[in-house]
Every structure is written in structure tokens, then in C-alpha cells.
Design a protein around this motif. Structure first.
Motif, PDB file in Angstrom:
ATOM      1  N   SER A   1      38.788  49.687  33.148  1.00 23.10           N
ATOM      2  CA  SER A   1      38.218  48.376  32.824  1.00 23.10           C
ATOM      3  C   SER A   1      39.341  47.397  32.550  1.00 23.10           C
ATOM      4  N   SER A   2      39.028  46.112  32.656  1.00 23.69           N
ATOM      5  CA  SER A   2      40.024  45.064  32.421  1.00 23.69           C
ATOM      6  C   SER A   2      39.644  44.257  31.192  1.00 23.69           C
ATOM      7  N   ASP A   3      40.591  43.475  30.722  1.00 23.30           N
ATOM      8  CA  ASP A   3      40.332  42.637  29.553  1.00 23.30           C
ATOM      9  C   ASP A   3      39.292  41.574  29.846  1.00 23.30           C
ATOM     10  N   LEU A   4      39.096  41.238  31.093  1.00 30.50           N
ATOM     11  CA  LEU A   4      38.123  40.220  31.464  1.00 30.50           C
ATOM     12  C   LEU A   4      36.718  40.780  31.653  1.00 30.50           C
ATOM     13  N   GLY A   5      36.573  42.097  31.420  1.00 31.30           N
ATOM     14  CA  GLY A   5      35.243  42.694  31.517  1.00 31.30           C
ATOM     15  C   GLY A   5      34.961  43.403  32.815  1.00 31.30           C
TER      16      GLY A   5
ATOM     17  N   GLN B   1      34.947  46.396  35.503  1.00 35.34           N
ATOM     18  CA  GLN B   1      34.858  47.843  35.327  1.00 35.34           C
ATOM     19  C   GLN B   1      34.872  48.543  36.684  1.00 35.34           C
TER      20      GLN B   1
END
Length: 821
Positions: free
Chosen positions: A241-245, A247
């Protein structure tokens, strides 16, 4: 005592009826089994070490077990087979020891070993020989392997619930898996290792109790239940997953399948996919009762089985047992009839009847003694009963003849019965003691063979002991009362006249000649003795521990090179099966009514009892042929014809065509070679094989020290530590990629599923994939494996044996062969 029983009106009858009643009462309690029970003397230690080579197992498993058991009390010998993925050790107890205490000691010593490899599974310790196979049930008709396994498991549960069937094991399948294959390119782009993916699955596949809440309305249990039990449920597992949401789910980077772990584990019956249910019994269970329950269950199950499904029984051990029981019954009846007929010719029908009654009285009395002493009805105890049939009637005949002679001398019937019995008593007892001395020596043979053979003299002595009681206490009473009833008839007078003429004109003159020319008689006797010895010495009369009896099953045990694929093994199995078809076509017309020689062909891939290991390069073809009375060809002739039909050009390590052994039988001849240097051992084994092969009549020559799959040894280069990597890090990433890592294990119904994570098959199907494989460093960088590690080819073996007959330990190999003598 004899006079008392002769003159008492009912004592003899009461004793006879007592023997009959006690025997009939105890008869149902006698256990029926194929062979006598041999005392358990071996404890097996099995340690699974996934992904390990035999050399790894030998170093990490076998040697640690040997060190742990070296000081064990009552230890006679320890052996260890280092196989691929598993170590199999055997601790043999000295004869006469306490197996329960020995088992406890072995378990304690194994539990005390703390330095097994981390990836090795817990050791399993159990006694050998507690269960024995009664028969096997083969299921065919379902082409999907998953459906076949499900039906086999259901059938197993139904059989166990049916009752009277102690143990059922499903064969023909490996462990079920949800296999998750990750594309190497996708993992690199996301910066993931396979351990990262496995950990993500483990963290998101949870089913755990979380405590409870106590309120005014009572207690409520909390449970976090998010365990995925369906294949598709794993596609939604989040692996990145990334910090921006954003997945990434598992389904986007992996291929997820429901399959069996090992493709090579497969069974076929007559070319159709099959499952086998091995039906076993404990030592206290009765073979015939278990088989009767199995047959009863199958009668019901065949009515409700799915369309097209066939249930076939193979390897039924109760058949041979039933045949011997039928033979025993038939021989007993024939013996009684022949004895009664012969006695009727000389003594009349009443005396002949009472002489013949000695057989059932002695048998039933002996069966009661067998039940009390814990003996069973088995193949060898029935041999003892069959042998004794011809012996036990001698005493009754001798006593009856002497009583008749006393009657001819003018004694009253009762006096003749007493005097005639007392006169021959020393001779009858001497005959009994002679038999005890001759056959009783078998009871003192040591080892497993001795435990089997001692059943024969014990049963014989029991029957003869009861027959002595019957001959001295029961028979004289009946002969005394029936002496006046039988008057010599015409046939009796004719027979007695013929005997008298033979005595006076043939036997008598020959005896006089032998006595007169005593030196000639002695010389002829010595000559015949020397001629008999020369027949043995010259090989005209061969020696065998047990006679060869044709069974109705043959086997072809196939072993290819350890690196062979399953497809290669299938081709060899097909060639050997076609050779069998040609033999079947050639020999079947000579059978009764021209019926086919071969009844069924069962192929087990991944199995070969001679190889002592498992793998895609192994297979066993089990052939059921018709009964011997329905065919003209013997097993030896069938095997010779089959051998001639198998092409010599097949690319195999060895093919053994043989009969499967029953009971405690082993290889015909086995030679153990032992040396600490395995290269020396390998050369010695090869030299011995060539030397033995030069002898005519030697066949099925094999040794168990065979080359295994090619190995690539990977070691860390100097300077690799500057990147922050170490040997454990590289080994873990390699193992996860090419062997797989188990993320979790779930239970679905009666089956256990592993959640296995590994590289996609397209990323691990060539040596080039290893060259392009990258290792992730602690800094998150990926470096090619070949820049930080050296890759060196090495030799391997399919199995390494270690035998410790204290105090020396070193690798061994066994060269086994059969021989025509």
C-alpha cells in the motif's frame, strides 16, 4: 488310572465330552491372522526436513539422533536412512527387552535433542509393527483428483463409523495446498520478498479468541474471525500500500491455485486414476472378522456409490488364510474317513469309529489350550495342525491293535483293554517324547524367524499331549465296550488273510535274508546314506528355508535416474505395461477356458520399496494374476517371459520383476558394505556388483547407493558482507523462492491445507533463472545472486544409510540380489 477309566461307566465319556465342549466354547475366541505375532523390537524415529538433500539430512538429522541414542540401555543397533526431505532412524532393542520402557527411553532422548534445524519438523517416534495391512480398497471412476480425494475421505469416515474396521489410510495423494505463485518481475517492482508476502498473508488470516465481555445479561465471548477458507478469498489480501491510499492485492501479482503438493504422487488401476484405502488391523484384531466387516460395508456402499464409481478389493490377506482353513478342514475330514475305513477293515466299524474320534477330540482340546495360552489360528499354526494329523492317529492304532491281540489271546474285553494299553504305554510315550525332541528344537531358534517357527512345535505338542490323554484314558474304555459287538466279517477275514500271506511269503523271507546276509544289508544301508548325502552336496536336492508357493501377485519395481521427470517415468511404465500385455496375450490361451492371465494392474508412482526413498523417478506396477489352478504358467515362467519382453534399451537405473514377499521375509541375499569414506564405499559397491553379476543364475542385482539429483552448492563470496547480507539472509530468500514458504495452515473439514508461497513456475524452470535471481539487501536494494555468491556443482545421492552396531558408526550400502541355485 487306566483301569479306573476302563471300568468306570461314564468317566471316559465325561472326559471326552469335556474336551469337545471346552474346545467348541473357546473356538470363537481364537484370533485368525495371516502370520503369528512377532514381538516388537524396533522403534522408528521420523524427522521431516523440507527441502533438504540426503547429505543435509545425514549431517543435521542422522548424526544428532545417533549421538542422542548412543548411550541408550538395551540398544542393539541403530540405523538411519537419510532421504530427500526426511530422516528415518530405527532403534533396535536387544532380544528379551521391555519394548514399552525402550520406547519411553527413546522418546526421552529424542525430546532432549535441541539442535535439529529450525526448518525441520518435530520428530515422530512410534513402535514398528503395531499395525498390519489386511486388504486395500481401490476407488476408480472419478477423473478429477480433488473429487476422488474428497470421496475417498468420505468413504474412510464411513468405514470407521461402520464398526469392526480398525484403521483406514487414504493413499494416492499428497498434501493439499493453496499455492500462491508470485511473478518475480512484480515482486521486484513492488520491492517485496516472498517472506514479505507470506507475512502479509499470515497477518491477515487470523482466527483467534479475543477474550470476553461480562455484562448484566451474562458473559459474551469475543473472537476475531477473519480466516480465509476459500481459494478466492486470498485474492483480496493486501500485500502493498502507499501513503496516498493505493493498495496492491495478492490477486493482482500472483496466480492462486488449489492443488496437491507433489504431482508425482498418483495411483492408477488399469490406466484409470485411482485412490487406495489401506485397511489395517491392530495386533489384537481378527483378520477374518475385519475382512467380513469390510465386505459387508462394500455390499451396502456399492448400492449408493456415485454412477461410474467402482470399488475393488486387492491384496486381501484373508484369502490365503481362508484357503489354509479350508485345507485343514478338508484334510481333517479325509483323515478321519481314511482312518475309519482302514480300521473298519481290521477291527469292525464300532472300534474304527472310536479310533477316528481321537482326531476331533485331540484337535478341540488343543484349540482350547491355544486359546488359553494366547496363540492364534494362522498360517504356521495350521501347518502344525496339518503335520500332526498323520502323527496323532498312530498312538490310537497301536493301542487298538494290541487290545485286539489281547482279546485273541482269550482275555476278557475290559482286561484286554487294560493289559493292551499298559503293555504299549512305554512305547507310545517314547514316541511322543521323540516327536517333542525333534520338533521342539524349533522353539529355541532366536530372532524373528524363531518367533514364527516356534508356533509349529508348540501347536503339535499341544495336540499330541491331548491325544495321549485320549488314547490312554478314553479310547480303552470304548474299545473294551465295543470288543464284543464287532464280529469279524467276510471283508475283515479276507484282509487279515492277505496280511498274513504277505507276512509269511514276502516280508518274512526278506527279513530272514537281511539277517542272514547282515554285512550286505549294512553295506546297502551305508550306500543309500552316502547316496542321499551326495544328492545334497551335488546340488540335486536344493536347500530352501521355506518352499516357494506361487501367489497371485507380481511386481515391477522401476527406478530411473534421480533427476528424471514424472513424464519420463510415465513413458517407462507404459513400455513395461505393454510388455506385460504381450505376455498376457501369449499365455492366456493356455489357461482354463482361455481366461486372461492378468486380472488387474495397479501402478503406484513415487513408490519403490527397493529404492528406500520417494520421487518422480520411481514407480511400482502391481499385477494381480488369476489363481494357480486356473493357469498353466508358474510365477517364475511369467516373470521370465515378462523380463524377455521388456526392451533392453530403456533408460532406467534398474527394473526389478519379482513377487512381493509376505510376512517377515526379506531379500534373498544381502551384503552390507561399511566405510567412513563414501567414495570408497561407492567404488567397493560397484566392484562387488560386477563380481556378482559374473555368476550365472544371479538376477535382480541392485544396490541402494545411487546418485541423486545434480546439486548446486551456493556459498557467500568474500566481501559480500559489505552490502549487509549474510548467509542466512541469502539462504532464506533462495528457499522461499525455489522451495516455497508456508504462510499458514488451515483446516477445512477433515483436510489440512497449507498456504504455500513461492516464485511462479516460469521463474524457476531453468538454471538461467538462478543467474538472474536477485537478493534484497537490508537497505532495500536488489543485487544479482551471482555477484555475491559462488555456485558450485556437486554430487548427491538419493539416500545415505548409516548403521550403528555399537560402538562404530559409518555410512553403509547394501548390495542385494536373488540367485538361482
Amino acid at each position: 488310572m487306566i483301569r479306573y477309566f476302563v471300568n468306570h461307566p461314564t468317566a471316559a465319556n465325561l472326559l471326552m465330552v469335556g474336551f469337545l465342549i471346552v474346545g467348541l466354547i473357546n473356538l470363537p475366541s481364537l484370533q485368525l491372522e495371516t502370520f503369528p505375532q512377532i514381538s516388537i523390537k524396533e522403534v522408528e524415529i521420523r524427522v521431516v526436513y523440507p527441502g533438504a538433500t540426503p547429505l543435509d539430512v545425514e549431517r543435521a538429522i542422522c548424526r544428532r539422533i545417533e549421538d542422542g541414542l548412543s548411550g541408550l540401555e538395551n540398544l542393539n543397533e541403530q540405523r538411519c536412512e537419510a532421504r530427500e526431505n526426511m530422516g528415518l532412524a530405527t532403534a533396535e532393542m536387544v532380544e528379551g527387552g521391555d519394548i514399552d520402557q525402550f520406547m519411553t527411553d527413546v522418546q526421552n532422548e529424542i525430546d532432549a535433542i535441541t539442535d535439529f534445524p529450525d526448518t525441520a519438523e518435530d520428530a515422530v517416534v512410534e513402535q514398528r509393527g503395531r499395525m498390519s495391512v489386511v486388504a486395500s480398497l481401490v476407488i476408480t471412476g472419478l477423473e478429477d483428483q480433488t473429487d476422488l480425494k474428497l470421496y475417498a475421505e468420505q468413504l474412510k469416515d464411513q468405514m470407521l463409523r461402520y464398526g469392526g474396521i480398525p484403521q483406514v489410510d487414504v493413499e494416492g495423494f499428497s498434501d493439499r495446498q493453496f499455492r500462491i505463485e508470485i511473478q518475480d518481475k512484480a515482486a521486484r517492482e513492488l520491492g517485496l520478498t516472498l517472506d514479505d508476502v507470506a507475512n502479509a498473508i499470515t497477518r491477515q488470516n487470523v482466527d483467534l479468541p479475543a477474550g470476553e465481555i461480562t455484562s448484566e445479561n451474562g458473559a459474551t465471548i469475543l473472537r476475531f474471525s477473519d480466516e480465509r477458507r476459500a481459494l478466492d478469498a486470498y485474492r483480496s489480501v493486501i500485500v502493498a500500500s502507499s501513503d496516498l491510499g493505493g493498495q496492491i492485492t495478492l490477486g493482482e501479482i500472483a496466480r492462486i491455485t488449489d492443488q496437491f503438493e507433489d504431482e508425482e504422487v498418483e495411483i492408477q488401476l488399469d490406466g484409470d486414476l485411482a485412490a487406495v484405502l489401506d485397511i489395517s488391523k491392530a495386533r489384537a484384531d481378527d483378520t477374518m472378522r475385519v475382512m467380513n466387516q469390510v465386505n459387508s460395508f462394500l455390499e451396502e456402499e456399492r448400492q449408493r456409490a456415485p454412477p461410474g464409481v467402482t470399488l475393488t478389493i486387492i491384496g486381501d490377506t484373508s484369502v490365503a488364510l481362508q484357503d489354509r482353513l479350508s485345507m485343514l478342514t478338508a484334510n481333517s475330514l479325509q483323515g478321519i474317513l481314511l482312518v475309519v475305513a482302514a480300521m473298519w477293515l481290521f477291527f469292525g466299524y464300532r472300534q474304527a469309529f472310536w479310533i477316528g474320534m481321537g482326531l476331533p477330540v485331540s484337535f478341540l482340546g488343543a484349540l482350547a489350550l491355544m486359546a488359553v495360552s494366547g496363540l492364534s489360528i494362522n498360517m504356521l499354526s495350521m501347518v502344525g495342525l496339518l503335520i500332526v494329523i498323520g502323527i496323532l492317529m498312530d498312538d490310537a492304532i497301536v493301542i487298538a491293535e494290541n487290545i485286539a491281540a489281547k482279546r485273541e489271546q482269550g482275555l476278557a474285553p475290559m482286561d484286554a483293554a487294560v493289559a493292551g494299553t499298559l503293555q504299549v504305554m512305554p512305547g507310545v510315550i517314547s514316541s511322543f517324547l521323540t516327536t517333542v525332541c525333534v520338533f521342539g528344537s524349533l522353539a529355541f531358534i532366536s530372532g524373528d524367524l524363531g518367533e514364527l517357527l516356534r508356533v509349529i512345535p508348540i501347536v503339535m505338542i499341544m495336540v499330541l499331549a491331548v491325544s495321549l490323554v485320549e488314547a490312554f484314558l478314553i479310547l480303552p474304555n470304548h474299545l473294551g465296550h465295543s470288543a464284543n459287538a464287532d464280529k469279524p466279517g467276510l471283508i475283515t477275514r479276507k484282509v487279515e488273510g492277505g496280511v498274513a500271506w504277505t507276512r509269511d511269503h514276502i516280508i518274512g523271507p526278506v527279513a530272514d535274508f537281511a539277517v542272514h546276509y547282515r554285512y550286505l544289508t549294512l553295506g546297502l544301508a551305508v550306500m543309500l546314506f552316502l547316496a542321499s548325502v551326495s544328492l545334497l552336496a551335488g546340488g540335486a536336492v536344493k536347500f530352501q528355508a521355506f518352499p516357494e508357493i506361487d501367489d497371485n501377485q507380481l511386481e515391477a519395481r522401476i527406478e530411473l535416474a534421480a533427476s528424471a521427470r514424472l513424464e519420463d517415468t510415465r513413458k517407462i511404465v507404459e513400455e513395461v505395461s505393454l510388455a506385460l500385455d504381450r505376455v498376457n496375450a501369449a499365455l492366456s490361451p493356455d489357461n482354463v477356458d482361455g481366461q486372461p492371465l492378468v486380472e488387474s494392474v495397479l501402478v503406484r508412482f513415487n513408490e519403490n520399496r527397493d529404492a528406500g526413498t520417494n520421487g518422480a523417478h520411481l514407480a511400482t506396477i502391481a499385477v494381480d494374476v488369476i489363481e494357480t489352478d486356473q493357469r498353466t504358467a508358474t510365477n517364475e515362467q511369467i516373470l521370465a517371459a515378462w523380463t524377455a519382453e521388456v526392451p533392453d534399451t530403456l533408460d532406467v537405473r534398474q527394473i526389478t520383476l519379482t513377487e512381493p514377499s509376505a510376512g517377515p521375509a526379506g531379500r534373498a541375499v544381502e551384503i552390507r558394505l561399511q566405510h567412513p569414506d563414501i567414495t570408497v564405499l561407492e567404488q567397493a559397491s560397484e566392484d562387488l556388483r560386477r563380481w556378482l553379476a559374473a555368476y550365472a543364475g544371479v538376477y535382480n542385482l541392485a544396490d541402494d547407493l545411487s546418485l541423486g539429483k545434480p546439486e548446486l552448492a551456493i556459498s557467500l563470496m568474500d566481501g559480500a558482507g559489505a552490502l549487509g547480507v549474510d548467509a542466512r539472509m541469502i539462504a532464506d530468500q533462495l528457499r522461499a523462492a525455489f522451495y516455497g514458504v508456508t504462510a499458514d495452515e488451515i483446516q477445512i473439514g477433515s483436510e489440512s491445507f497449507e498456504i504455500d508461497v513461492r516464485l511462479a513456475s516460469t521463474n524457476r524452470d531453468s538454471i538461467g533463472d538462478l543467474d538472474s535471481f536477485t537478493i534484497e539487501t537490508p537497505a532495500g536494494e536488489r543485487v544479482p545472486l551471482n555477484t555475491i555468491a559462488e555456485i558450485t556443482p556437486e554430487r548427491g545421492y538419493t539416500r545415505l544409510n548409516r548403521i550403528d552396531r555399537l560402538p562404530s558408526v559409518s555410512p553403509t550400502t547394501s548390495v542385494a540380489f536373488a540367485m538361482f541355485v
